[in-house]
Motif scaffolding. Structure first.
Motif, PDB file in Angstrom:
ATOM      1  N   VAL A  48      16.309  -5.288  -1.835  1.00 57.05           N
ATOM      2  CA  VAL A  48      15.549  -3.966  -2.464  1.00 57.05           C
ATOM      3  C   VAL A  48      15.829  -3.360  -1.121  1.00 57.05           C
ATOM      4  CG1 VAL A  48      14.180  -1.976  -2.615  1.00 57.05           C
ATOM      5  CG2 VAL A  48      14.334  -4.604  -4.250  1.00 57.05           C
ATOM      6  N   ASN A  49      16.756  -1.996  -0.712  1.00 58.31           N
ATOM      7  CA  ASN A  49      16.486  -1.249   0.280  1.00 58.31           C
ATOM      8  C   ASN A  49      15.417   0.798  -0.140  1.00 58.31           C
ATOM      9  OD1 ASN A  49      18.846  -0.384  -0.997  1.00 58.31           O
ATOM     10  ND2 ASN A  49      19.639  -1.885   0.874  1.00 58.31           N
ATOM     11  N   PHE A  50      15.003   0.742  -1.214  1.00 62.00           N
ATOM     12  CA  PHE A  50      14.761   1.760  -1.744  1.00 62.00           C
ATOM     13  C   PHE A  50      14.011   2.022  -2.295  1.00 62.00           C
ATOM     14  CE2 PHE A  50      14.890   5.757  -3.885  1.00 62.00           C
ATOM     15  CZ  PHE A  50      15.335   6.595  -2.864  1.00 62.00           C
ATOM     16  N   GLY A  51      12.565   2.163  -2.469  1.00 60.28           N
ATOM     17  CA  GLY A  51      11.181   1.716  -3.056  1.00 60.28           C
ATOM     18  C   GLY A  51      11.078   2.870  -3.487  1.00 60.28           C
ATOM     19  N   PRO A  52       9.420   2.937  -3.960  1.00 55.11           N
ATOM     20  CA  PRO A  52       8.723   4.261  -4.882  1.00 55.11           C
ATOM     21  C   PRO A  52       8.327   5.376  -3.760  1.00 55.11           C
ATOM     22  CG  PRO A  52       7.147   2.103  -4.762  1.00 55.11           C
ATOM     23  CD  PRO A  52       8.952   1.599  -4.005  1.00 55.11           C
ATOM     24  N   LEU A  53       8.790   6.536  -4.635  1.00 53.63           N
ATOM     25  CA  LEU A  53       7.265   7.628  -3.853  1.00 53.63           C
ATOM     26  C   LEU A  53       6.272   7.375  -3.944  1.00 53.63           C
ATOM     27  CD1 LEU A  53       9.084  10.697  -5.285  1.00 53.63           C
ATOM     28  CD2 LEU A  53       9.500   9.603  -3.483  1.00 53.63           C
ATOM     29  N   ILE A  54       4.829   8.185  -3.124  1.00 55.60           N
ATOM     30  CA  ILE A  54       3.989   7.870  -2.732  1.00 55.60           C
ATOM     31  C   ILE A  54       2.669   7.338  -3.872  1.00 55.60           C
ATOM     32  CG2 ILE A  54       2.585   9.724  -1.956  1.00 55.60           C
ATOM     33  CD1 ILE A  54       1.954   6.122  -0.088  1.00 55.60           C
ATOM     34  N   GLY A 105      10.836  14.322  -0.099  1.00 52.04           N
ATOM     35  CA  GLY A 105      11.208  13.398  -1.167  1.00 52.04           C
ATOM     36  C   GLY A 105      13.013  13.250  -0.990  1.00 52.04           C
ATOM     37  N   PRO A 106      13.673  12.330  -1.344  1.00 45.12           N
ATOM     38  CA  PRO A 106      14.570  12.368  -1.189  1.00 45.12           C
ATOM     39  C   PRO A 106      16.125  13.358  -1.654  1.00 45.12           C
ATOM     40  CG  PRO A 106      14.208  10.977  -2.880  1.00 45.12           C
ATOM     41  CD  PRO A 106      12.747  11.097  -2.428  1.00 45.12           C
ATOM     42  N   VAL A 107      15.423  14.019  -1.976  1.00 46.23           N
ATOM     43  CA  VAL A 107      16.175  15.073  -1.671  1.00 46.23           C
ATOM     44  C   VAL A 107      17.377  15.845  -0.702  1.00 46.23           C
ATOM     45  CG1 VAL A 107      16.430  17.874  -4.136  1.00 46.23           C
ATOM     46  CG2 VAL A 107      14.834  15.306  -4.001  1.00 46.23           C
ATOM     47  N   GLY A 110      19.450   9.524   7.132  1.00 41.45           N
ATOM     48  CA  GLY A 110      18.555  10.523   7.424  1.00 41.45           C
ATOM     49  C   GLY A 110      17.303  11.742   6.251  1.00 41.45           C
ATOM     50  N   ILE A 111      18.154  10.977   4.543  1.00 37.35           N
ATOM     51  CA  ILE A 111      17.511  11.639   4.167  1.00 37.35           C
ATOM     52  C   ILE A 111      16.537  10.718   3.090  1.00 37.35           C
ATOM     53  CG2 ILE A 111      19.453  12.449   2.823  1.00 37.35           C
ATOM     54  CD1 ILE A 111      16.395  14.278   2.781  1.00 37.35           C
ATOM     55  N   PHE A 112      17.232   9.408   3.023  1.00 33.50           N
ATOM     56  CA  PHE A 112      16.883   8.364   1.828  1.00 33.50           C
ATOM     57  C   PHE A 112      16.160   7.178   2.752  1.00 33.50           C
ATOM     58  CE2 PHE A 112      21.263  10.024  -0.272  1.00 33.50           C
ATOM     59  CZ  PHE A 112      20.357  10.599  -0.797  1.00 33.50           C
ATOM     60  N   PHE A 113      16.183   7.477   3.821  1.00 34.43           N
ATOM     61  CA  PHE A 113      15.257   6.129   4.389  1.00 34.43           C
ATOM     62  C   PHE A 113      13.427   6.712   4.552  1.00 34.43           C
ATOM     63  CE2 PHE A 113      12.880   4.127   7.779  1.00 34.43           C
ATOM     64  CZ  PHE A 113      12.305   2.908   7.690  1.00 34.43           C
ATOM     65  N   ASN A 114      12.934   5.878   3.892  1.00 35.83           N
ATOM     66  CA  ASN A 114      11.446   5.785   3.809  1.00 35.83           C
ATOM     67  C   ASN A 114      10.970   6.728   2.240  1.00 35.83           C
ATOM     68  OD1 ASN A 114       8.784   5.305   3.436  1.00 35.83           O
ATOM     69  ND2 ASN A 114       7.947   6.997   4.873  1.00 35.83           N
ATOM     70  N   ASP A 150       0.813  -0.964   0.029  1.00 29.78           N
ATOM     71  CA  ASP A 150      -0.123  -0.168   0.170  1.00 29.78           C
ATOM     72  C   ASP A 150       0.824   1.177  -0.198  1.00 29.78           C
ATOM     73  OD1 ASP A 150      -2.746   0.890  -0.128  1.00 29.78           O
ATOM     74  OD2 ASP A 150      -2.455   1.135   2.004  1.00 29.78           O
ATOM     75  N   ASN A 151       2.258   1.246   0.329  1.00 31.46           N
ATOM     76  CA  ASN A 151       3.137   1.966   0.491  1.00 31.46           C
ATOM     77  C   ASN A 151       4.023   2.766   0.006  1.00 31.46           C
ATOM     78  OD1 ASN A 151       5.225   3.326   2.717  1.00 31.46           O
ATOM     79  ND2 ASN A 151       3.761   5.214   2.708  1.00 31.46           N
ATOM     80  N   GLY A 152       4.854   1.321  -0.110  1.00 36.34           N
ATOM     81  CA  GLY A 152       5.463   1.096  -1.035  1.00 36.34           C
ATOM     82  C   GLY A 152       7.434   0.900  -0.628  1.00 36.34           C
ATOM     83  N   LYS A 153       7.127   1.146   0.716  1.00 34.07           N
ATOM     84  CA  LYS A 153       8.470   0.853   1.534  1.00 34.07           C
ATOM     85  C   LYS A 153       9.009  -0.590   1.358  1.00 34.07           C
ATOM     86  CE  LYS A 153       7.081   3.007   4.558  1.00 34.07           C
ATOM     87  NZ  LYS A 153       7.168   4.488   6.388  1.00 34.07           N
ATOM     88  N   PRO A 154      10.412  -0.540   1.584  1.00 39.22           N
ATOM     89  CA  PRO A 154      10.467  -2.359   1.517  1.00 39.22           C
ATOM     90  C   PRO A 154       9.831  -3.084   2.240  1.00 39.22           C
ATOM     91  CG  PRO A 154      12.403  -0.769   1.181  1.00 39.22           C
ATOM     92  CD  PRO A 154      11.140   0.168   1.340  1.00 39.22           C
ATOM     93  N   ALA A 155       9.482  -4.287   2.216  1.00 38.80           N
ATOM     94  CA  ALA A 155       8.850  -5.054   3.737  1.00 38.80           C
ATOM     95  C   ALA A 155       9.854  -4.875   4.668  1.00 38.80           C
ATOM     96  CB  ALA A 155       8.645  -5.965   2.995  1.00 38.80           C
ATOM     97  N   THR A 156      10.749  -5.611   4.212  1.00 39.44           N
ATOM     98  CA  THR A 156      12.230  -5.159   5.478  1.00 39.44           C
ATOM     99  C   THR A 156      12.425  -4.714   6.038  1.00 39.44           C
ATOM    100  OG1 THR A 156      13.822  -4.836   3.233  1.00 39.44           O
ATOM    101  CG2 THR A 156      12.766  -7.319   4.509  1.00 39.44           C
TER     102      THR A 156
END
Length: 505
Positions: free
Chosen positions: A346-352, A411-413, A300-304, A114-120
């Protein structure tokens, strides 16, 4: 849904969940029952990694919100709840935590879909964090009370004065899409620990774990109507905020919506708490451990995918270490494995959503037009044409007046700035409408404490970043919000203080 073995792969769990989700629209959860929206309307919730529909969800309107608030009021005023002992309330929270733990693997995959972040990562952060939150607040009902106070009345009266803490009533809980499960836990746990009944409104992008959480609460033994869930859009949220039967609103989301909630809550002067936006600075002194700082700043900037209110999106690196540090952070960005969060590496998923993708992409373009340089990232990853993927991005040569430095991108910027004068540094770090959090990197303990005292932020991390715990208060200064979540402060948000005077003369 049923509990699934943790040995199953996320893709295997996802296949089972998808089959179940496709059978019928997800309904509202009101008064302990699944019900359709009165209008019969539904809307689609989609998988951000593919852009494909997961299922249809009931589209609540103001009339459904009214039913949910009335169900919560009946449950709140029921003597079975009002007279329930503190220990019995604690046991409900403990049982709910146990059920979340039982179904943790399934919940992590559901959130990933539903959110896109990696399941792990969802399993490690969101689900474990929710379990921890419910267990922490399970300890509060038997420890949250008033006090006896010495008073000095006129006329020589002998007076016993004491205070009590009473639940505020029906609480409307409105949570965002970036951490759907844990944000729901952050609000539900203290609210019911204090004795309130709640109506939860999840974001329209991510309604699925909220509905599952309500089911688990009923299984845990919570009385019907204590936890209700209405799924829908802004009209449902507005109806909740304006409803005269709601005594308290707790909101996490954008500053713009937070201000609208304040205006809408004046009808019956509801209590309001707000956890809003952020533009958190990462301050790096020349003596810092650059290897540790680079790894944590990247996290701190790229998580989620940077979709975090506390994201450290402004880097202030001393000019002596700027180039080395920025290159090290860029190395961490390039090493991230981007893709569908159901893949375990995978440790970096899509935006919402596509809307969020366009916003992030637009800000990168704005930054370049203002004179910043894209040092890494800045576009859709090669080979990932479906879904809402955006590369982890660093904008170098950023300047204080740029919009990418002043405005929340979500976002990841990372906007990277250099500094050489400490006083100017603190002034620039504080030159923001927000004040949610800040990071400081130095081995000089005096400088660390001095800067921590000078930075206007609700949370300051020294040689670490983004650590949260249900025992310590969380919230922001300025336009980052009102009130504090977690700890005793959260219990106070959902309670009223009553002063009782007894004449013993």
């Amino acid at each position: 849904m049923t509990a699934l073995s943790s040995i199953q792969t996320p893709r295997a769990v996802a296949a089972r969940l998808s089959e179940s989700l496709s059978k019928a629209p997800r309904q509202l959860f009101i008064g302990g029952k699944h019900v359709d929206a009165l209008s019969g309307r539904t809307f689609a919730t989609t998988n951000p990694a593919t852009g494909e529909e997961l299922c249809q969800v009931a589209h609540a309107g103001p009339e459904d919100v009214d039913l949910a608030v009335k169900a919560a009021r009946r449950a709140f005023e029921d003597p079975a709840w009002r007279r329930m002992s503190a220990m019995d309330r604690s046991m409900l929270l403990y049982r709910l935590a146990d059920l979340i733990e039982r179904d943790a693997h399934e919940l992590a995959v559901l959130e990933c879909l539903d959110n896109g972040k990696p399941a792990t990562l969802t399993r490690l952060v969101e689900i474990e964090g929710s379990i921890k939150t419910f267990r922490y607040f399970a300890g509060w009902p038997s420890k949250f009370g008033g006090e006896t106070l010495p008073v000095s009345p006129r006329g020589g009266l002998q007076i016993l004065n004491y205070t009590t803490r009473e639940p505020v009533g029906v609480a409307a809980l409105i949570v965002p899409w970036n951490y759907p499960m844990s944000m729901a836990a952050w609000k539900i746990a203290p609210a019911v620990a204090a004795g309130c009944a709640v109506v939860l409104k999840p974001a329209e992008q991510t309604p699925l774990t909220a509905l599952r959480l309500a089911e688990l609460a009923l299984e845990a033994g919570f009385p019907a109507g204590i936890i209700n869930v209405v799924t829908g859009f802004g009209d449902a949220g507005a109806a909740l905020v304006e409803h005269p039967g709601v005594d308290k609103v707790a909101f996490t989301g954008s500053t713009e919506v937070g201000k609208a909630i304040v205006r809408a809550s004046t009808g019956n002067l509801k209590k309001v708490s707000l956890e809003l936006g952020g533009k958190s600075p990462q301050i790096v002194l020349p003596d810092a451990d650059l290897s540790a700082a680079a790894a944590s700043i990247a996290q701190g900037i790229f998580f989620n995918q940077g979709q975090t209110c506390t994201a450290g999106s402004r880097l202030y690196a001393h000019e002596a270490v700027y180039d080395e540090l920025v290159e090290a952070i860029a190395g961490h960005a390039r090493a991230l494995k981007i893709g569908n969060g159901l893949d375990e590496d995978v440790n970096f998923g899509p935006l919402i959503s596509e809307e969020q993708w366009n916003q992030v992409s637009g800000y990168v373009e704005i930054g370049v037009n203002e004179g910043a340089r894209v040092l890494t990232g800045g576009a859709r990853p090669s080979g990932l044409d479906n879904g809402y993927f955006f590369e982890p991005t660093i904008l170098g040569d950023a300047q204080a007046g740029m919009r990418v430095v002043r405005e929340e991108i979500f976002g990841p910027v990372l906007s990277a700035l250099s500094w050489k004068d400490a006083d100017q540094l603190i002034a620039e770090a504080n030159n923001s409408d927000f004040g949610l959090s800040a990071g400081i990197w130095t081995n000089d303990i005096k400088s660390a404490h001095r800067i921590a005292g000078a930075v206007k932020a609700g949370s300051v991390w020294i040689n670490c970043f983004n650590l949260v715990d249900p025992a310590t208060p969380f919230g922001g200064f300025k336009q980052s919000g009102w009130g504090r979540e977690h700890g005793r402060q959260a219990m106070e948000l959902y309670s009223e203080t009553k002063s009782v005077w007894v004449n013993l003369t």
